[in-house]
Scaffold this active site. Structure first.
Site, PDB file in Angstrom:
ATOM      1  N   HIS A 102       0.797  -1.218   0.000  1.00 44.73           N
ATOM      2  CA  HIS A 102       0.000   0.000   0.000  1.00 44.73           C
ATOM      3  C   HIS A 102       0.833   1.273   0.000  1.00 44.73           C
ATOM      4  O   HIS A 102       0.272   2.365   0.132  1.00 44.73           O
ATOM      5  CB  HIS A 102      -0.908   0.041   1.238  1.00 44.73           C
ATOM      6  CG  HIS A 102      -2.108  -0.838   1.152  1.00 44.73           C
ATOM      7  ND1 HIS A 102      -3.210  -0.536   0.395  1.00 44.73           N
ATOM      8  CD2 HIS A 102      -2.375  -2.030   1.733  1.00 44.73           C
ATOM      9  CE1 HIS A 102      -4.120  -1.490   0.518  1.00 44.73           C
ATOM     10  NE2 HIS A 102      -3.632  -2.417   1.320  1.00 44.73           N
ATOM     11  N   LYS A 143     -14.576   7.848  -3.477  1.00 42.85           N
ATOM     12  CA  LYS A 143     -15.843   8.141  -2.797  1.00 42.85           C
ATOM     13  C   LYS A 143     -16.351   9.528  -3.179  1.00 42.85           C
ATOM     14  O   LYS A 143     -17.546   9.727  -3.445  1.00 42.85           O
ATOM     15  CB  LYS A 143     -15.652   8.046  -1.282  1.00 42.85           C
ATOM     16  CG  LYS A 143     -15.306   6.664  -0.780  1.00 42.85           C
ATOM     17  CD  LYS A 143     -14.748   6.730   0.638  1.00 42.85           C
ATOM     18  CE  LYS A 143     -14.068   5.417   0.997  1.00 42.85           C
ATOM     19  NZ  LYS A 143     -13.191   5.529   2.163  1.00 42.85           N
ATOM     20  N   ARG A 194      -5.649  11.138   6.200  1.00 46.37           N
ATOM     21  CA  ARG A 194      -4.597  11.176   7.214  1.00 46.37           C
ATOM     22  C   ARG A 194      -3.670  12.359   6.940  1.00 46.37           C
ATOM     23  O   ARG A 194      -3.361  12.661   5.789  1.00 46.37           O
ATOM     24  CB  ARG A 194      -3.836   9.848   7.152  1.00 46.37           C
ATOM     25  CG  ARG A 194      -2.655   9.712   8.055  1.00 46.37           C
ATOM     26  CD  ARG A 194      -2.200   8.251   8.077  1.00 46.37           C
ATOM     27  NE  ARG A 194      -1.973   7.715   6.736  1.00 46.37           N
ATOM     28  CZ  ARG A 194      -0.784   7.632   6.162  1.00 46.37           C
ATOM     29  NH1 ARG A 194       0.302   8.081   6.787  1.00 46.37           N
ATOM     30  NH2 ARG A 194      -0.648   7.095   4.954  1.00 46.37           N
TER      31      ARG A 194
END
Length: 795
Positions: A357, A645, A534
């Site tokens: 990731h 999203k 984040r």
């Protein structure tokens, strides 16, 4: 299971179920019940409806005798579950009507549910989306993680500074989980290893805890399939040492319990100390060891030979945190089941897949050999053997300069390694694991991330969801690529007007929430410009707030310049030990205080930074967003899922060619994406130029002015408190904020102009939704099942 075959209760029957739980489970009368009582009773009545399809899915899995997927993740950011489960059950209308008949407001009870504090950001939310999709597709699966007592932390601001307090989500009983006291495994740490005359090893741990399972059902769309999220809580072997207590050693009497609770207390303990690093390594082993023992127990219970493990078991490592699964599975097969080492290594490798990731070197964990040997001496010995195997096969070391390289370990022990966007996967091949890729050219594959439409549009954005269903009919929630059927309607007056009405309603709802939380009044007709993720230097919230200051300066210089009103919204947490990220948070809050108090500009520019960003806040922000900020340094974001999203919900993106931005731009159209900044190749070249940061600042009077204002304390009451940020920007600027600043400022002014043509903006926004169907986590999981796991749907 088709929706029309679902057996739904009447609202009256469901209300009776709620009342029954109120009386029998909670021992409360309706007349004396609190809002908490009503919410718990509602949750239990919903949960009851999950049990039968859950048990039916378990039975069908055993009967099929096929392959299960085991998804190992240190985070599962599942969020609130009342709304999520009722929607997947098709029960939301029944539940709402039932609670209204009982005099309760359903939506307020939903809003009162605590967020499960089991994750930090994209990694944990991706794991939750994947569990939803595994269930929706009917692929038998278990998610495995840790049942954190306090999770990450609860974020508050004091004088603009991030303050971390313990998250108390488990202060009350978590009604969605089922405690499994019979599912218990002893997990050891430290000690020593003995070898017999034939070289067989026996590990004698110095300390042990018990891992106990807690199960939460994960319901797929229309409850056709239900999988299990099993989280491990650490329990002491001996709860209380009475002998020590009687000697007066009151603290020592509870030492075993304190050790156990510490292991499953906090997500990501601060690893800037030796104690923190030790705890984190123990946590990673704790959940991996419990999970592997659990799946081996299940495999043997079904009567399978251990040599058949790859035929029945697919284990996916969600990043490097579970990388100890390779050495632990070998240890279990060799030490506890008598398998030869070479066979155990082949067997483990055939089961394991590894998802990378990150391209950030610091995020690819390294543990000191000394710490590994101290905490896990048997595993250290196995890693030394794997290091020799890797050197023989590839010439690449797993042990280097006194460190265990967990990324290389995970790669070497996996039969497939995947990146999470097309660009990221190519960079993994070319840079991060270039040498390993040359040795195993078929091992790395791409699986671009996706998000679940059940949570991120159908549940979070009912206004848009209803419009989609009215326009193209049902079925799109489980087949998101059907959103393409919207495209012929985009540009028609009726559809575009309805789309704009839904967006404005979401913005008004968010404005009302911000007013309640902060007292700040927002104009829903202003552009809502949102960056939620984040807090990290590579995600470049710093670039955003510097441009905000530059915009504020320009508005002050020319208040009547025809500016487009904007609301800049930030959301996100910084790791407790990440000093620079916490400085950036304070700067954002300092700028917000100054800008929001300015009578000249505050009707044109607002800055909002709500405390404690989580899934529930995301569900408010994402449907209301006009402009999605995806501005990471090119080549640093693996994929992103927030970008998906936001675009899915009709936000236009301003971004670099980084992560999944590249694929989003291809799908929505370059003309509907606001591109700026250096490419990944240009980033690498720019870093090699001596003095590139200083040169970029000197070439940009606008940026130089902003940095001077920060240095002079304009936003900090005259205090020069941002020397760390300024020093970094002038001297090194590894993430190239200065290099991209002018390009970013210029594209933002183009965005101002574009937003003023509201009809054209709405058309482009609607096209985002219509063209984002490919980014469903259902598509992603189908790809994993085919290319990595060899798993099949049982639906």
């Amino acid at each position: 299971m088709p929706k029309d075959t679902l057996t739904l209760p009447t609202a009256t029957a469901f209300a009776d179920d709620v009342l029954s739980h109120l009386r029998v489970t909670l021992a409360k009368r309706a007349s004396g019940a609190t809002r908490h009582d009503w919410r718990v009773a509602l949750s239990l009545a919903i949960r009851d409806r999950v049990v039968e399809p859950w048990l039916a899915s378990v039975d069908r899995t055993y009967a099929a005798n096929g392959k299960r997927v085991y998804y190992l993740s240190l985070e599962f950011l599942i969020g609130r579950l009342i709304e999520d489960v009722t929607i997947n059950l098709g029960l939301e209308d029944v539940a709402r009507e039932a609670m209204e008949s009982l005099g309760q407001d359903y939506q307020s009870l939903v809003a009162e549910e605590p967020d499960a504090a089991l994750g930090n950001g994209g990694l944990g939310r991706l794991a939750a989306c994947f569990m939803d999709s595994l269930s929706t597709l009917g692929i038998p699966a278990h998610g495995y993680g840790i049942r954190y007592e306090h999770g990450l932390f609860e974020q508050h601001f004091k004088g603009g500074v991030q303050i971390e307090t313990a998250e108390a989500w488990l202060a009350e009983h978590h009604v969605w989980e089922f405690e499994r006291p019979e599912v218990r495994y002893d997990i050891g740490f430290g000690g020593h290893v003995d070898y017999d005359a034939e070289g067989r090893a026996t590990w004698h741990p110095a300390e042990e805890v018990i891992a106990q399972g807690y199960d939460t059902p994960t319901v797929g769309w229309q409850a056709a399939w239900v999988n299990t999220l099993r989280l491990w809580a650490a329990k002491p072997i001996v709860h209380f040492d009475l002998e020590a207590f009687n000697r007066g050693d009151f603290i020592g009497a509870t030492a075993s319990e304190a050790l156990a609770r510490t292991l499953s207390r906090v997500l990501y303990p601060d690893d800037t100390t030796e104690q923190g690093r030790t705890l984190r390594l123990k946590q990673e082993y704790f959940f991996v060891a419990a999970s592997l023992r659990d799946l081996l127990r299940r495999h043997l219970f079904e009567g399978h030979a251990l040599s058949e493990l790859p035929d029945h078991v697919a284990i996916q490592l969600n990043d490097t945190h579970p990388a100890l699964a390779g050495p632990e599975l070998i240890r279990l097969l060799v030490d506890e089941h008598g398998m030869a080492f070479a066979e155990a290594m082949r067997t483990a490798r055939a089961c394991l897949g590894y998802t990378n990731h990150t391209l950030l070197p610091e995020a690819l964990e390294r543990w000191s050999e000394g710490l590994m040997k101290q905490v896990l001496p048997r595993h250290y010995a196995i890693i030394c053997l794997l290091n020799m195997e890797s050197l023989d096969e590839t010439g690449i070391a797993i042990l280097e300069n006194g460190s265990v390289k967990m990324g290389e370990l995970a790669f070497f022990m996996a039969h497939k390694v995947n990146g999470v966007s097309a660009l990221h996967t190519e960079l993994v091949k070319e840079t991060l694991f270039a040498d390993l890729h040359r040795s195993y050219p078929d091992r790395i594959v791409n699986q671009t991330n996706g998000v679940t439409p059940r949570r991120w549009i159908h549940s979070a954005n009912p206004a848009l969801s209803s419009l989609i269903t009215e326009t193209i009919g049902e079925g799109w929630v489980s087949d998101l690529e059907r959103l393409r059927e919207l495209e012929p309607h985009v540009g028609t007056a009726s559809f575009d007007e309805a789309f704009a009405v839904a967006k404005r309603a979401n913005k008004a709802r968010l404005s009302d929430w911000v007013a309640r939380e902060t007292g700040m009044a927002l104009d829903p007709d202003a552009m809502f410009d949102i960056q939620i993720k984040r807090i990290h230097e590579y995600k470049r919230q710093l670039l955003n707030i510097l441009e905000t200051v530059a915009l504020w300066n320009e508005i002050r210089d020319d208040p009547n310049g025809g500016w487009t009103p904007r609301v800049k919204i930030f959301g996100g947490k910084a790791a407790p030990g990440y000093v620079m990220a916490k400085s950036i948070i304070r700067l954002i809050n300092d700028v917000a205080e100054t800008v929001n108090a300015d009578p000249v500009t505050r009707h044109l520019l607002r800055v909002v930074y709500p405390e404690n960003y989580n899934v529930s806040m995301a569900e408010r922000l994402i449907p209301a967003c006009d402009l999605s900020e995806q501005i990471s340094t090119a080549g640093k974001e693996a994929s992103g899922t927030g970008n998906m999203k936001l675009s899915l919900n009709g936000a236009l993106t301003v971004g670099t060619l980084d992560g999944a931005n590249v694929e989003i731009r291809e799908h929505v159209g370059a003309e509907n994406f606001f591109l700026f900044g250096l490419t990944a190749d240009e980033v690498g070249a720019r870093r090699t130029r001596p003095g590139h940061a200083r040169a970029a600042i000197e070439a940009s009077p606008r940026l130089k002015r902003v940095l001077g204002q920060i240095a002079n304390g304009l936003f900090s009451g005259g205090e020069a408190r941002y020397g760390d940020i300024l020093g970094m920007l002038w001297d090194t600027d590894y993430f190239l904020v200065t290099a991209d600043f002018d390009s970013y400022y210029d594209i933002q002014r183009q965005i101002d102009v574009a937003y003023r043509d509201r009809a054209e903006w709405t058309r482009k926004a609607a096209l985002q939704t219509a063209r984002m169907g490919w980014f469903s986590s259902d598509r992603t999981i189908a790809g994993y099942a085919k290319d990595i796991w060899g798993a099949k749907s049982l639906l």
